[in-house]
Scaffold this motif. Structure first.
Motif, PDB file in Angstrom:
ATOM      1  N   LEU A 299      50.241  44.197  40.362  1.00 38.19           N
ATOM      2  CA  LEU A 299      48.963  43.575  40.047  1.00 38.19           C
ATOM      3  C   LEU A 299      48.306  42.971  41.281  1.00 38.19           C
ATOM      4  N   ALA A 300      49.101  42.335  42.151  1.00 36.56           N
ATOM      5  CA  ALA A 300      48.535  41.689  43.338  1.00 36.56           C
ATOM      6  C   ALA A 300      48.278  42.682  44.465  1.00 36.56           C
ATOM      7  N   GLY A 301      49.071  43.761  44.524  1.00 37.45           N
ATOM      8  CA  GLY A 301      48.915  44.749  45.583  1.00 37.45           C
ATOM      9  C   GLY A 301      49.393  44.209  46.915  1.00 37.45           C
ATOM     10  N   PHE A 302      49.011  44.888  48.001  1.00 36.88           N
ATOM     11  CA  PHE A 302      49.305  44.416  49.348  1.00 36.88           C
ATOM     12  C   PHE A 302      48.108  44.734  50.220  1.00 36.88           C
TER      13      PHE A 302
ATOM     14  N   LYS B  72      47.534  33.134  37.063  1.00 39.87           N
ATOM     15  CA  LYS B  72      46.413  34.033  36.803  1.00 39.87           C
ATOM     16  C   LYS B  72      45.273  33.796  37.783  1.00 39.87           C
ATOM     17  N   LYS B  73      45.033  32.523  38.122  1.00 42.79           N
ATOM     18  CA  LYS B  73      43.963  32.206  39.064  1.00 42.79           C
ATOM     19  C   LYS B  73      44.206  32.859  40.421  1.00 42.79           C
ATOM     20  N   ILE B  74      45.444  32.753  40.918  1.00 38.66           N
ATOM     21  CA  ILE B  74      45.758  33.341  42.215  1.00 38.66           C
ATOM     22  C   ILE B  74      45.787  34.858  42.128  1.00 38.66           C
ATOM     23  N   LEU B  75      46.225  35.402  40.991  1.00 41.19           N
ATOM     24  CA  LEU B  75      46.226  36.858  40.809  1.00 41.19           C
ATOM     25  C   LEU B  75      44.813  37.428  40.876  1.00 41.19           C
ATOM     26  N   TYR B  76      43.873  36.770  40.230  1.00 38.38           N
ATOM     27  CA  TYR B  76      42.484  37.229  40.277  1.00 38.38           C
ATOM     28  C   TYR B  76      41.928  37.148  41.694  1.00 38.38           C
ATOM     29  N   LYS B  77      42.310  36.084  42.412  1.00 39.36           N
ATOM     30  CA  LYS B  77      41.849  35.953  43.797  1.00 39.36           C
ATOM     31  C   LYS B  77      42.452  37.044  44.667  1.00 39.36           C
ATOM     32  N   ALA B  78      43.751  37.322  44.484  1.00 37.27           N
ATOM     33  CA  ALA B  78      44.403  38.384  45.248  1.00 37.27           C
ATOM     34  C   ALA B  78      43.780  39.735  44.935  1.00 37.27           C
ATOM     35  N   ALA B  79      43.506  39.993  43.654  1.00 38.54           N
ATOM     36  CA  ALA B  79      42.907  41.277  43.263  1.00 38.54           C
ATOM     37  C   ALA B  79      41.518  41.434  43.856  1.00 38.54           C
ATOM     38  N   GLU B  80      40.768  40.327  43.921  1.00 39.12           N
ATOM     39  CA  GLU B  80      39.423  40.391  44.491  1.00 39.12           C
ATOM     40  C   GLU B  80      39.463  40.696  45.980  1.00 39.12           C
TER      41      GLU B  80
ATOM     42  N   ILE C  51      41.259  45.208  43.976  1.00 41.21           N
ATOM     43  CA  ILE C  51      41.989  45.803  42.856  1.00 41.21           C
ATOM     44  C   ILE C  51      41.309  45.384  41.567  1.00 41.21           C
ATOM     45  N   ASP C  52      41.096  46.343  40.674  1.00 42.63           N
ATOM     46  CA  ASP C  52      40.429  46.078  39.403  1.00 42.63           C
ATOM     47  C   ASP C  52      41.474  45.671  38.365  1.00 42.63           C
TER      48      ASP C  52
ATOM     49  N   THR D 106      44.431  44.424  29.883  1.00 37.15           N
ATOM     50  CA  THR D 106      45.740  44.981  29.492  1.00 37.15           C
ATOM     51  C   THR D 106      46.791  44.717  30.563  1.00 37.15           C
ATOM     52  N   ASP D 107      46.344  44.664  31.826  1.00 42.64           N
ATOM     53  CA  ASP D 107      47.282  44.360  32.905  1.00 42.64           C
ATOM     54  C   ASP D 107      47.768  42.910  32.815  1.00 42.64           C
ATOM     55  N   MET D 108      46.844  42.003  32.529  1.00 44.21           N
ATOM     56  CA  MET D 108      47.210  40.590  32.460  1.00 44.21           C
ATOM     57  C   MET D 108      48.110  40.298  31.271  1.00 44.21           C
ATOM     58  N   THR D 109      47.940  41.069  30.195  1.00 43.77           N
ATOM     59  CA  THR D 109      48.803  40.843  29.031  1.00 43.77           C
ATOM     60  C   THR D 109      50.247  41.216  29.317  1.00 43.77           C
ATOM     61  N   GLU D 110      50.472  42.063  30.332  1.00 43.39           N
ATOM     62  CA  GLU D 110      51.842  42.423  30.687  1.00 43.39           C
ATOM     63  C   GLU D 110      52.643  41.218  31.177  1.00 43.39           C
ATOM     64  N   LEU D 111      51.927  40.196  31.686  1.00 49.59           N
ATOM     65  CA  LEU D 111      52.614  39.012  32.187  1.00 49.59           C
ATOM     66  C   LEU D 111      53.303  38.237  31.072  1.00 49.59           C
ATOM     67  N   LYS D 112      52.838  38.461  29.819  1.00 51.51           N
ATOM     68  CA  LYS D 112      53.413  37.717  28.700  1.00 51.51           C
ATOM     69  C   LYS D 112      54.494  38.511  27.976  1.00 51.51           C
TER      70      LYS D 112
END
Length: 502
Positions: free
Chosen positions: A11-14, A300-308, A312-313, A317-323
């Motif tokens: 989800l975060a990528g590199f 989730k906040k940091i994940l969205y920042k990393a994706a931006e 990364i889109d 459904t991707d975020m629901t995998e965290l649960k």
């Protein structure tokens, strides 16, 4: 909440998000490199000196001040100085003017024999132009000479405290918090050294300085490992070691430019701000640590920042995998986990395989730390320009690391450690023999010893990673490292008492 590491990584990528964090940590390691030996090697350096004598030194002006303490064998001055200062044998058995005693009366043909007193008007230091050290300011000589090696003991004690608390702070409050706390404390303590009005302030701030440095270093390494994908971790770890050693090599150049010890430490503290300021705005908390602590909102906040930043889109459904649960058999595995004994550091002693490795690695670190730190702290005792000598000794670290890495690829970690440590031991054995023969050869032996001792460091760390679990190997490595360093300090404490009782 359960979130497997591979899901977080995907989800975060590199990309830019991770690369910024890596750049900040590596830059901080580079700038922090010179702080380790700034106090013990340069700030409390004691130049050649003797008792101050009004008849000899009172007529000197700043433009005609002698900057070199001539030997008693020099016929041009021996007759004059010998009226006021007795001679003694130094540590190298060379004849020199007494550093702590002077004759009690005015020179006559028969009145000077065995009639000496301690320096009662201070000391005359023969420093290089522009040089001003803490030993000169606080007169840390003769009865106070034991104070100088005590700085290195405080440095090691700070490293020990940092190794004990660093892992807890990193696990309890987060990698980012631990790293920033270490950087702030390192910057502040380095700056405060330059303002201390008493000599004990240097010792206490050196302790805080190294305490903060080990917290910054340990938490930074963990954050690097958790940010980087597996295929990049080795390169990043190597880069971190190399940049730290390169930064350490800049210390003698820095000390040469700032020869006043207060300006030196103050300027070095200001330099640390160049690492602290970007770290405040760029460093982010480890996603793995947030996942383990169940901090879903911040994760989730940091994940969205990393994706931006990584472009990364992220989909819902991707975020629901965290649960989701990490596996379908989580209930069964949960039942099994309740029956398992919770692991702790005591298991490093209870388990025979690990206990044997602990003993071997402790001896390895003891040997390594003795040679590595001994060679660095001994640089001032070598004849010649002390800035160039320390530059050669500290500059050997980077080639040693590179040589060790290349040798490991060919021969493996264990054989590399044996070869490098054997060469270091041989060099250290022949150094005292060469001391009375050739000074250049002595310096060359110290450089070669530091080169192979630095290579042993890389080989030992690489070997360490094999017998320990991934979750605890960094903490184990640092604790064993500090144990080796502090066993080595026993010799320094003995030296302190020898100075005090003399």
């Amino acid at each position: 909440m359960a979130a497997p590491n591979d899901i977080l990584g995907r989800l975060a990528g590199f990309g830019l998000f991770q690369k910024r964090i890596i750049a900040v940590i590596l830059f901080a390691s580079f700038l922090a490199g010179p702080t380790s030996f700034v106090s013990s090697v340069f700030a409390v350096y004691t130049p050649p000196h003797r008792c101050y004598v009004q008849e000899l030194d009172g007529q000197e002006t700043s433009s005609r001040k002698t900057t070199k303490l001539l030997s008693p064998t020099d016929s041009n001055v021996s007759d004059i100085i010998s009226r006021y200062i007795p001679t003694e044998n130094g540590a190298d058995d060379e004849l020199r003017w007494s550093q702590c005693y002077m004759y009690n009366n005015t020179y006559t043909d028969n009145s000077t024999a065995n009639n000496t007193i301690k320096c009662n008007e201070g000391w005359r230091y023969f420093e290089e132009p522009g040089e001003f050290t803490a030993s000169m300011e606080f007169d840390l000589v003769c009865d106070k000479a034991w104070v100088v090696p005590l700085v290195a003991s405080f440095m090691m004690f700070g490293l020990m405290l940092g190794s004990i608390t660093g892992g807890y702070v990193s696990d309890r409050f987060g990698r980012k918090t631990a790293s920033l706390t270490g950087m702030v404390a390192l910057t502040v303590s380095t700056l405060l050294i330059s303002f201390t009005p008493v000599w004990i302030g240097i010792h206490l701030m050196t302790l805080v300085q190294e305490f903060a440095n080990i917290i910054r270093m340990a938490s930074g390494i963990v954050l690097l490992n958790e940010v980087c994908p597996n295929k990049y971790r080795h390169r990043i770890s190597v880069s971190n070691i190399l940049l730290s050693s390169v930064g350490s090599a800049f210390l003698p150049l820095f000390a040469f430019c700032f020869r006043n010890w207060r300006y030196m430490t103050g300027a070095l503290g200001i330099v640390q701000l160049f690492a602290l300021l970007p770290a405040i705005f760029i460093l982010e908390e480890s996603l793995k640590w947030l996942s383990q602590k169940g901090k879903e909102k911040q994760l989730k906040k940091i994940l969205y920042k990393a994706a931006e930043l990584n472009k990364i889109d992220l989909k819902k459904t991707d975020m629901t995998e965290l649960k989701k649960e990490p596996s379908q058999n989580s209930d069964k595995s949960g039942e099994k986990d309740t029956n398992k004994e919770k692991l702790s550091y005591l298991h490093l002693i209870k388990i025979p395989f690990l206990r044997k490795r602990i003993i071997i690695f402790s001896l390895a670190w003891l040997s390594l730390s003795s040679s590595f730190y001994g060679l660095s702290l001994n640089a001032n005792n070598l004849k010649g320009n002390r800035y160039l000598v320390f530059l050669c000794v500290s500059g050997a670290e980077t080639p040693g690391h590179i040589l060790s890495m290349l040798t490991i690829q060919k021969l493996g970690c264990r054989l590399t450690f044996v070869i490098f440590n054997t060469i270091t031991g041989v060099v250290l054995l022949i150094t005292p023999i060469l001391q009375s023969v050739n000074n250049v050869a002595v310096i060359a032996c110290n450089v070669v010893g530091k080169l192979f001792s630095s290579g042993c460091f890389v080989a030992t760390v690489r070997v360490h990673r094999r017998p320990f679990p991934n979750t605890s190997q960094e903490s184990v490595i640092w604790r064993l490292l500090i144990c080796g360093k502090n066993f080595w300090r026993i010799g320094s404490f003995c030296d302190i008492f020898r100075h005090h009782c003399a």
